[in-house]
Design a protein around this motif. Structure first.
Motif, short mmCIF file in Angstrom:
data_model
loop_
_atom_site.label_atom_id
_atom_site.label_comp_id
_atom_site.label_asym_id
_atom_site.label_seq_id
_atom_site.Cartn_x
_atom_site.Cartn_y
_atom_site.Cartn_z
N ASP B 145 -8.52 36.80 9.00
CA ASP B 145 -9.18 35.42 8.53
C ASP B 145 -8.08 34.43 7.98
OD1 ASP B 145 -12.05 35.75 9.41
OD2 ASP B 145 -12.24 36.57 7.42
N LYS B 146 -8.03 33.20 8.11
CA LYS B 146 -7.15 32.46 7.51
C LYS B 146 -6.89 32.63 5.95
CE LYS B 146 -6.20 27.58 6.27
NZ LYS B 146 -6.54 26.09 6.49
N ARG B 196 4.54 28.72 9.07
CA ARG B 196 3.04 28.65 8.98
C ARG B 196 2.39 29.12 10.23
NH1 ARG B 196 -0.40 25.46 5.57
NH2 ARG B 196 -2.31 25.86 6.35
N TYR B 198 -1.39 29.38 10.60
CA TYR B 198 -2.66 28.84 10.65
C TYR B 198 -2.56 27.47 10.64
CZ TYR B 198 -4.77 33.54 10.48
OH TYR B 198 -5.28 35.06 10.89
N ASP B 202 -7.86 23.67 10.18
CA ASP B 202 -8.64 24.41 11.12
C ASP B 202 -8.42 25.99 10.76
OD1 ASP B 202 -9.82 23.97 14.22
OD2 ASP B 202 -9.03 26.01 13.84
N LEU B 203 -9.63 26.84 10.97
CA LEU B 203 -9.79 28.08 10.64
C LEU B 203 -8.86 29.13 11.53
CD1 LEU B 203 -13.20 29.79 11.37
CD2 LEU B 203 -12.56 27.47 12.19
N HIS B 204 -8.40 28.53 12.53
CA HIS B 204 -7.84 29.30 13.49
C HIS B 204 -6.10 29.61 13.38
CE1 HIS B 204 -11.37 27.95 15.92
NE2 HIS B 204 -11.36 29.20 16.32
N TRP B 205 -5.67 30.51 13.96
CA TRP B 205 -4.32 30.41 13.87
C TRP B 205 -3.63 29.52 14.67
CZ3 TRP B 205 -4.43 36.38 15.63
CH2 TRP B 205 -4.94 36.28 16.96
N ASN B 206 -2.35 29.11 14.56
CA ASN B 206 -1.89 28.16 15.28
C ASN B 206 -1.21 28.95 16.50
OD1 ASN B 206 0.44 28.87 14.06
ND2 ASN B 206 0.66 27.37 12.83
N GLY B 209 1.27 31.55 15.08
CA GLY B 209 0.38 32.74 14.73
C GLY B 209 -0.17 33.75 15.80
N PHE B 308 -10.23 32.54 19.02
CA PHE B 308 -8.54 32.69 18.46
C PHE B 308 -7.87 32.94 19.88
CE2 PHE B 308 -8.16 33.40 13.94
CZ PHE B 308 -9.30 32.95 13.71
#
Lengths: 475, 383
Positions: B145-146, B196, B198, B202-206, B209, B308
């Motif tokens: 989770d973020k 970074r 995430y 937004d709650l997702h990884w970028n 990530g 994800f």
């Protein structure tokens, strides 16, 4: 349809008012209002309107029973039997729709269990019974115009959740003279409606959203004492602000339409006893049970036993009226027990220790609303266990993340509402007028901008709360 | 209020008419409808049943509200104002002292799953046994989770808010540390990443990530002898295109502010990949990548994933000879998955706070189609 829905606010209400304002004939006004009230009901419940129509025609017809001749007989038995029969007849749909599904669930008859309760049938039935009993006991003359009588039962402001209005209270406004509201009545009506709308949108709905989350969590897992107490308190705020808001809106709308509805709430959370609470909470229901159950059973004038029996009967019926579930029975039993205790100790007659008793009453009410909200006996026990035998006092994520600016505002307003004098309502304290029949105290310079402001803020809150984007991803 | 002739003064009437028209004119306020990520509700085709039950009227209500443009104006105004003030207008999103938004569901979901977590090790091993019976390898990759990675931004309430999440993480890490566990966890690696990993809104990884996690996943397959050890090549990752998503957290708060990023994909020397996609009856997409060239993981691979996956699928897929990706939502929907069977490797990539949802029915609802066509002599052990 609910008063806070956009369809009501921006389509139904303007249409009703325009119809009434543009055509001045009394007959048309009643017909228009009856038609629109029927549409209001059908919009929410569809064909269930036929059930209410049946109750309407039955109660209207029962008004034509020769009650005066039955009363004049030497023996009162035929009169009593006829009146009891009339009441039972009117109660059949209510009892059938309300309790057959519960029986169906017990005997596992799916078709019976799936029967849907027509919205507002309880209020509708109580209105009808009060009319028939009042006609039978010669308190009011029978109504001869079925349209006007149907309008009494159907008129949309009290249709779904009261207040329970006696026919005598609006008979003149229904049947004689012009009903047009004057400027000050209109102003009061809009102010009262906006006040109610704001109470619902700014307090009841935000509080209810988090209360729902916490009660749902309680059903699924063990929650902390902080969560449980917060959930119970928020539900206490929700039920009061929602129900009293509905009454505010109903009373305001009724006045705009030219009807004076009775008050239904008078600062119940500022009570100093349970007896006091029931004089302030859902006052028209209490009045109904007092006049049609408690007093006919002897009230408090035929000895202690009759009094206790009457009181227990009233609370048994009140519990059953709310629903056929053990949780409602527990809620009713708690209140009945407290009432009996107050009568036994005589504490209900004194105002000593008022501040301490107000605090205790808030605690009692918060605790006693839990069975009203819990979906089952098991959930009720879990919630009370979390409140009184906690495993943790630390707040959980739902409570911490639920503290949005909207909820904080709701809690602040809710807590502030607990304080203040017991002799005035919040609306009267702000706007100046405490009764729909005496508007001389209205602070118009404040009322006009405040009414518009409250309405706009409430509508903004309603529109925001309707915003519910889909999760475009599933986790 | 009547005068002597029974007529009413004109002022109240005029006020009522003016107020009514003002209320009705709300429908005319211009603006764009609130974006709720769904089609605008259509007016219903009236039917006898719909009218009798009142359903048609409720549908009309919904359709009307969707055409109330002032709602979009209100939602944007509230969202943008509160976002700029560092606050969240919805309980679905909470914000740390710096304003960093987080998805509340991560924390609540963790609490709701708390009771099932002690059994996660035993359950994951049972799933391994189940698939092993059919000769299928299984890997369960947990996307953090973020909130558990960007934890310092939660602020002083982190311990309270993360109590369930932390406990679940500890249980997953303990289970993953055991020998032959199918669990892949990656908190430490993502936390240690200097860049970074995430999104902010937004709650997702970028994409970065997602790529870090892809490397961990392929390394793990290498350790297990499924992939060639050290097959993952970070230098093969290319920036493919600019992407301008509105972060889910901003979206929940009523704002449509985009958060630009660049998507990543793997381009391996000598490897040619074809991509096809098919919509299943339940609306979920079935994606398939088929590659030719050296150093591919052989056989057929099934990836059961959540959202994800979007940010690392193009980094992962070119390492497989034949990989099919299906959303976890379809796991209990054989109709949606009728086309696919006969896998050699099953990978579940799932976000932390959803564990063990979906996977907990893998044998009862998911297993039969995953293992369809696989030779077996007797009933498989049911997890």
């Amino acid at each position: 349809m609910v008063f806070s829905s956009p369809t009501f606010l921006f389509a139904f209400l303007p249409l009703v008012l325009l119809g009434l304002a543009l055509v001045r004939r009394r007959g048309f006004q009643n017909t228009w209002l009856l038609g629109m009230s029927a549409l209001f009901y059908i919009w929410g419940a569809g064909a269930a309107v036929l059930v209410l129509l049946g109750v309407t025609l039955a109660s209207f017809g029962l008004g034509f029973v020769p009650w005066d001749r039955l009363r004049a007989r030497a023996s009162q038995m035929p009169f009593r039997l006829a009146l009891a029969g009339a009441i039972v007849l009117l109660l059949v749909p209510l009892l059938g729709f309300k309790y057959l599904p519960a029986i169906g669930r017990i005997v596992q008859a799916d078709a019976i269990a799936a029967i849907a309760l027509p919205i507002g049938i309880s209020f509708f039935t109580f209105h009808a019974i009060s009319y028939v009993v009042d006609v039978a006991t010669a308190k009011i003359p029978r109504e001869r115009n079925v349209r006007d009588y149907a309008l009494y039962l159907f008129v949309f402001p009290h249709q779904i959740a009261g207040p329970i209005v006696r026919f005598a209270e609006i008979r003149d406004e229904l049947t004689t003279g012009y009903r047009d509201a004057g400027t000050s009545q209109l102003g009061y009506g809009f102010a009262r409606f906006s006040w109610g709308l704001a109470k619902k949108a700014l307090v009841a709905d935000p509080a209810g959203r988090l209360a729902d989350v916490i009660f749902a969590e309680n059903a699924a897992m063990q929650i902390s004492a902080a969560d449980a107490w917060a959930g119970a308190f928020l539900y206490a705020l929700q039920i009061y602000f929602d129900f009293s808001a509905y009454s505010d809106m109903a009373i305001g709308l009724a006045l705009i339409l030219g009807f004076h509805f009775p008050e239904n709430f008078f600062q119940p959370y500022r009570s100093i006893s349970v007896t006091d609470f029931w004089r302030r909470w859902h006052m028209t229901l209490t009045r109904w049970f007092r006049d049609y159950v408690y007093i006919p059973m002897g009230g408090n004038r035929h000895g202690r036993r009759r009094e206790v029996l009457a009181l227990l009967t009233v609370f048994a019926l009140t519990s059953l009226w709310h629903g056929a579930a053990i949780t409602f029975a527990v809620w009713g039993a708690l209140h009945a027990a407290m009432l009996l205790l107050e009568r036994a100790t005589g504490i209900r007659r004194t105002e000593r220790f008022a501040i301490a008793r107000r605090i205790l009453m808030v605690v009692f009410l918060v605790v006693s609303w839990v069975p009203f909200r819990a979906a089952s006996g098991d959930e009720l026990l879990r919630m009370w266990q979390a409140m009184f035998v906690p495993t943790s006092w630390l707040p959980g994520p739902s409570l911490l993340t639920g503290m949005t600016p909207f909820l904080m505002l709701a809690v602040v307003i809710g807590v502030v509402s607990l304080f203040g004098p017991r002799g005035t309502t919040g609306f009267a304290a702000v706007f100046g007028a405490i009764s729909t029949r005496d508007l001389s105290g209205m602070r118009w310079r404040l009322a006009i901008p405040l009414t518009i402001g409250l309405f706009v803020v409430a509508v903004v809150a309603i529109l925001w709360s309707d915003f519910s984007p889909f999760l475009y991803y599933q986790f | 209020m009547d005068d002597e002739r029974g007529r009413t003064p004109w002022l109240p009437r005029a006020l009522v008419i003016a107020a009514s028209l003002a209320l009705a004119c709300v429908w005319l306020i211009p603006g764009s409808a609130a974006n709720e990520n769904r089609a605008v509700t259509a007016f219903p085709d009236l039917s006898r049943t719909g009218l009798a039950t009142g359903r048609d009227f409720r549908d009309i209500d919904d359709a009307l509200v969707d055409r109330l443009r002032v709602k979009g104006v209100v939602v944007s105004a509230i969202g943008d104002t509160l976002i700029d003030a560092g606050l969240s207008p919805t309980s679905r999103v909470f914000r740390g002292p710096s304003g960093e938004p987080f998805f509340s569901g991560e924390l609540m979901g963790a609490c709701l799953h708390r009771a099932r977590m002690p059994g996660i090790d035993a359950y994951s091993r049972a799933v391994v046994s189940y698939f092993d019976y059919y000769g299928i390898d299984f890997l369960w990759a947990i996307a953090p989770d973020k909130s558990s990675v960007v934890r310092e931004e939660i602020g002083p309430r982190a311990d309270l808010l993360m109590a369930c999440s932390d406990a679940n993480r500890a249980q997953l890490e303990a289970a993953a540390a055991g020998p032959d566990s199918p669990l892949l966890v990656a908190w430490d690696e993502l936390i240690a990443e200097p860049e970074r990993v995430y999104f902010y809104g937004d709650l997702h990884w970028n994409p970065h990530g997602g790529a870090v996690f892809a490397e961990l996943l392929l390394d793990r397959l290498g350790e297990e002898g499924i992939a060639r050890p050290g097959v993952f090549d970070p230098s093969a990752i290319e920036r493919t295109k600019l992407y301008n998503p509105v972060g889910g957290l901003f979206f929940f708060m009523g704002s449509d502010r985009p958060e630009p990023t660049t998507l990543l994909a793997t381009r391996r020397d000598g490897v040619t990949t074809t991509y096809s996609v098919e919509a299943a009856p339940n609306g979920q997409l079935t994606e398939r990548w088929q590659s030719t060239g050296p150093g591919l993981i052989p056989g057929r691979t099934l990836v059961l994933h959540d959202s994800f996956w979007f940010y690392n699928k193009d980094v992962i897929a070119p390492y497989f000879a034949d990989v099919t990706a299906v959303h976890l939502l379809s796991i209990g929907d054989p109709g949606a998955l009728a086309l696919i069977d006969g896998y050699d490797l099953v990978i579940v990539q799932q976000v932390q706070h959803a564990v063990p949802d979906y996977v907990d029915v893998i044998a009862t609802s998911g297993g039969p189609w995953i293992t369809a066509g696989r030779p077996h002599e007797e009933e498989a052990p049911v997890p």
